[in-house]
Design a protein around this motif. Structure first.
Motif, PDB file in Angstrom:
ATOM      1  N   THR A  67       0.745  -1.122  -0.032  1.00  0.00           N
ATOM      2  CA  THR A  67       0.031   0.165   0.149  1.00  0.00           C
ATOM      3  C   THR A  67       0.755   1.382   0.004  1.00  0.00           C
ATOM      4  N   LEU A  68       2.011   1.313   0.746  1.00  0.00           N
ATOM      5  CA  LEU A  68       2.712   2.412   0.979  1.00  0.00           C
ATOM      6  C   LEU A  68       4.120   2.395   0.238  1.00  0.00           C
ATOM      7  N   PRO A  69       4.632   3.544  -0.460  1.00  0.00           N
ATOM      8  CA  PRO A  69       6.034   3.683  -0.978  1.00  0.00           C
ATOM      9  C   PRO A  69       7.078   3.514  -0.192  1.00  0.00           C
ATOM     10  N   PRO A  70       8.178   2.867  -0.695  1.00  0.00           N
ATOM     11  CA  PRO A  70       9.393   2.622   0.130  1.00  0.00           C
ATOM     12  C   PRO A  70       9.843   3.481   1.244  1.00  0.00           C
ATOM     13  N   ALA A  71       9.732   4.891   0.836  1.00  0.00           N
ATOM     14  CA  ALA A  71       9.977   5.815   1.767  1.00  0.00           C
ATOM     15  C   ALA A  71       9.061   6.088   2.860  1.00  0.00           C
ATOM     16  N   ALA A  72       7.952   5.563   2.778  1.00  0.00           N
ATOM     17  CA  ALA A  72       6.993   5.872   3.665  1.00  0.00           C
ATOM     18  C   ALA A  72       7.119   5.428   5.246  1.00  0.00           C
ATOM     19  N   PHE A  73       7.781   4.188   5.190  1.00  0.00           N
ATOM     20  CA  PHE A  73       7.829   3.776   6.559  1.00  0.00           C
ATOM     21  C   PHE A  73       9.174   2.677   6.945  1.00  0.00           C
ATOM     22  N   ARG A  74       9.608   2.253   7.604  1.00  0.00           N
ATOM     23  CA  ARG A  74      10.672   1.310   8.006  1.00  0.00           C
ATOM     24  C   ARG A  74       9.940   0.319   8.894  1.00  0.00           C
ATOM     25  N   TYR A  75      10.067  -0.835   8.661  1.00  0.00           N
ATOM     26  CA  TYR A  75       9.297  -2.049   9.411  1.00  0.00           C
ATOM     27  C   TYR A  75      10.284  -3.104   9.875  1.00  0.00           C
ATOM     28  N   THR A  76      10.016  -3.361  11.177  1.00  0.00           N
ATOM     29  CA  THR A  76      10.639  -4.370  11.742  1.00  0.00           C
ATOM     30  C   THR A  76       9.791  -5.354  12.297  1.00  0.00           C
ATOM     31  N   GLY A  77       9.814  -6.498  12.001  1.00  0.00           N
ATOM     32  CA  GLY A  77       9.073  -7.777  12.243  1.00  0.00           C
ATOM     33  C   GLY A  77       9.778  -8.606  13.050  1.00  0.00           C
ATOM     34  N   VAL A  78       9.086  -8.954  14.423  1.00  0.00           N
ATOM     35  CA  VAL A  78       9.542  -9.778  15.546  1.00  0.00           C
ATOM     36  C   VAL A  78       9.109 -10.892  15.484  1.00  0.00           C
ATOM     37  N   ASP A  79       9.771 -12.052  15.688  1.00  0.00           N
ATOM     38  CA  ASP A  79       9.253 -13.177  16.208  1.00  0.00           C
ATOM     39  C   ASP A  79      10.113 -14.300  16.881  1.00  0.00           C
ATOM     40  N   THR A 103      10.851 -14.278   2.283  1.00  0.00           N
ATOM     41  CA  THR A 103       9.675 -13.707   1.588  1.00  0.00           C
ATOM     42  C   THR A 103       9.840 -12.143   1.320  1.00  0.00           C
ATOM     43  N   LEU A 104      10.025 -11.473   2.555  1.00  0.00           N
ATOM     44  CA  LEU A 104      10.272 -10.051   2.326  1.00  0.00           C
ATOM     45  C   LEU A 104      11.035  -9.484   1.255  1.00  0.00           C
ATOM     46  N   ALA A 105      12.512 -10.464   1.394  1.00  0.00           N
ATOM     47  CA  ALA A 105      13.484  -9.847   0.426  1.00  0.00           C
ATOM     48  C   ALA A 105      12.879 -10.349  -1.011  1.00  0.00           C
ATOM     49  N   ALA A 106      12.213 -11.274  -1.051  1.00  0.00           N
ATOM     50  CA  ALA A 106      11.740 -11.368  -2.545  1.00  0.00           C
ATOM     51  C   ALA A 106      10.829 -10.572  -3.164  1.00  0.00           C
ATOM     52  N   GLU A 107       9.768 -10.344  -2.165  1.00  0.00           N
ATOM     53  CA  GLU A 107       8.672  -9.590  -2.386  1.00  0.00           C
ATOM     54  C   GLU A 107       8.704  -8.142  -2.420  1.00  0.00           C
ATOM     55  N   CYS A 108       9.347  -7.501  -1.409  1.00  0.00           N
ATOM     56  CA  CYS A 108       9.507  -6.153  -1.399  1.00  0.00           C
ATOM     57  C   CYS A 108      11.055  -5.593  -1.203  1.00  0.00           C
ATOM     58  N   PRO A 109      11.910  -5.937  -2.190  1.00  0.00           N
ATOM     59  CA  PRO A 109      13.150  -5.580  -2.059  1.00  0.00           C
ATOM     60  C   PRO A 109      13.542  -4.214  -1.803  1.00  0.00           C
ATOM     61  N   GLU A 110      12.753  -3.422  -2.230  1.00  0.00           N
ATOM     62  CA  GLU A 110      13.017  -1.797  -2.429  1.00  0.00           C
ATOM     63  C   GLU A 110      12.644  -1.351  -0.940  1.00  0.00           C
ATOM     64  N   HIS A 111      11.882  -2.056  -0.177  1.00  0.00           N
ATOM     65  CA  HIS A 111      11.370  -1.262   1.208  1.00  0.00           C
ATOM     66  C   HIS A 111      12.268  -1.644   2.240  1.00  0.00           C
ATOM     67  N   ALA A 112      12.239  -0.846   3.362  1.00  0.00           N
ATOM     68  CA  ALA A 112      13.281  -0.994   4.496  1.00  0.00           C
ATOM     69  C   ALA A 112      12.627  -1.888   5.547  1.00  0.00           C
ATOM     70  N   VAL A 113      12.551  -3.041   5.256  1.00  0.00           N
ATOM     71  CA  VAL A 113      12.249  -4.220   6.061  1.00  0.00           C
ATOM     72  C   VAL A 113      13.232  -5.035   6.742  1.00  0.00           C
ATOM     73  N   GLU A 114      13.095  -5.377   8.290  1.00  0.00           N
ATOM     74  CA  GLU A 114      13.856  -6.358   8.740  1.00  0.00           C
ATOM     75  C   GLU A 114      13.092  -7.088   9.296  1.00  0.00           C
ATOM     76  N   ILE A 115      13.693  -8.338   9.760  1.00  0.00           N
ATOM     77  CA  ILE A 115      12.915  -9.258  10.584  1.00  0.00           C
ATOM     78  C   ILE A 115      13.914  -9.701  11.705  1.00  0.00           C
TER      79      ILE A 115
END
Ligand code: GEK
Length: 252
Positions: free
Chosen positions: A80-92, A104-116
């Motif tokens: 829904t949101l462009p890469p610069a809109a947010f930084r995401y940290t998933g924790v499990d 999954t995230l590396a494959a599906e949204c490589p442009e976004h600032a996401v980390e697990i």
């Protein structure tokens, strides 16, 4: 078909009575199928996260997804949101979930600032965030640990921040609850689960998933300091709440 889309058949054969539910490799392989067929409204709740973020998240703010499993909330936000809109940290806590979520995230949204991050949400050193998603995870914590986690989330939220809390719930009235649980089992039957699967999963989750009432959730949020919370979604005995850091509904 990738093995990420395996059909959930974990409780289709008789299991040892003591088998308890755990988030291991077997669960990870069929998780997307399992959660969609066993959590009423799961897709709708995910679909709203991006819309809630659009309204409430300051540009570039940080988002936590606690008990992220395969990172579905991160994927929904990235959709829904462009890469610069947010930084995401998933924790499990589950290494198997973390490994699959990273892939999954590396494959599906490589442009976004996401980390697990692999970790326990009870012990995390939280950084300031604009939005925290706690979907179907608080219910797996021991009841006595829940207040302290919500207290930490209130402290971590920035002004204008929001907490989305989705949970399996129990109704206060016994008869109401019995009706909801029966219709929930109908929902699972309609989604292809057998009587054996339904009853074995129920046994496996006993004492592992301990649901609260909606009132208990709102009271806990208020005790933590949230001046305002509301139930924005309910489908049978599953609900999603939103809690606001500020008394006034902040909108970006
Ligand atoms: C989704 N939110 O797809 N710390 C961190 N993770 C934990 C802890 C803990 N203390 N306890 C349990 N978990 C996801 C669905 S699933 C819900 C969440 C379900 C993790 C656990 O490893 C699992 O991945 C997740 O919480 C719960 O929207 O399976 O019904």
């Amino acid at each position: 078909m990738s093995d990420a889309s395996y059909r959930d058949a974990i409780f289709s054969t008789p299991l040892d009575r003591m088998a308890r539910f755990s988030f291991d490799e077997q669960v990870v392989a069929c998780f997307p199928d399992m959660i969609r067929r066993s959590v009423p409204g799961y897709g709708q709740i995910l679909g709203m996260l991006g819309l809630i973020a659009r309204r409430h998240l300051r540009h570039g703010a940080h988002v936590y997804d606690l008990g992220c499993s395969l990172g579905a909330a991160g994927l929904a936000l990235a959709g829904t949101l462009p890469p610069a809109a947010f930084r995401y940290t998933g924790v499990d806590l589950s290494p198997a979930m973390v490994a699959r979520a990273r892939e999954t995230l590396a494959a599906e949204c490589p442009e976004h600032a996401v980390e697990i991050v692999e970790g326990d949400i009870r012990e995390l050193d939280y950084r300031p965030s604009g939005m925290i998603v706690l979907d179907f995870t608080l219910q797996f914590l021991a009841p006595e640990d829940r207040d302290a986690v919500i207290d930490k989330l209130f402290a971590a939220l920035e002004p204008g921040g929001v907490l989305v809390l989705s949970e399996k719930i129990v109704a206060e009235d016994e008869q109401d609850n019995a009706w909801l649980v029966e219709r929930y089992h109908d929902f699972k039957r309609a989604n292809g689960y057998s009587e054996l699967e339904i009853s074995q999963k129920r046994t496996a989750l006993e004492n592992v998933l301990v649901p609260d009432t909606l009132a208990a959730h709102h009271e806990r949020l208020a005790r933590a300091g949230f001046p305002r919370s509301q139930t924005w979604f309910q489908f049978l005995n599953f609900a999603s709440l939103i809690a606001f850091k500020d008394a006034r509904y902040g909108e970006t």
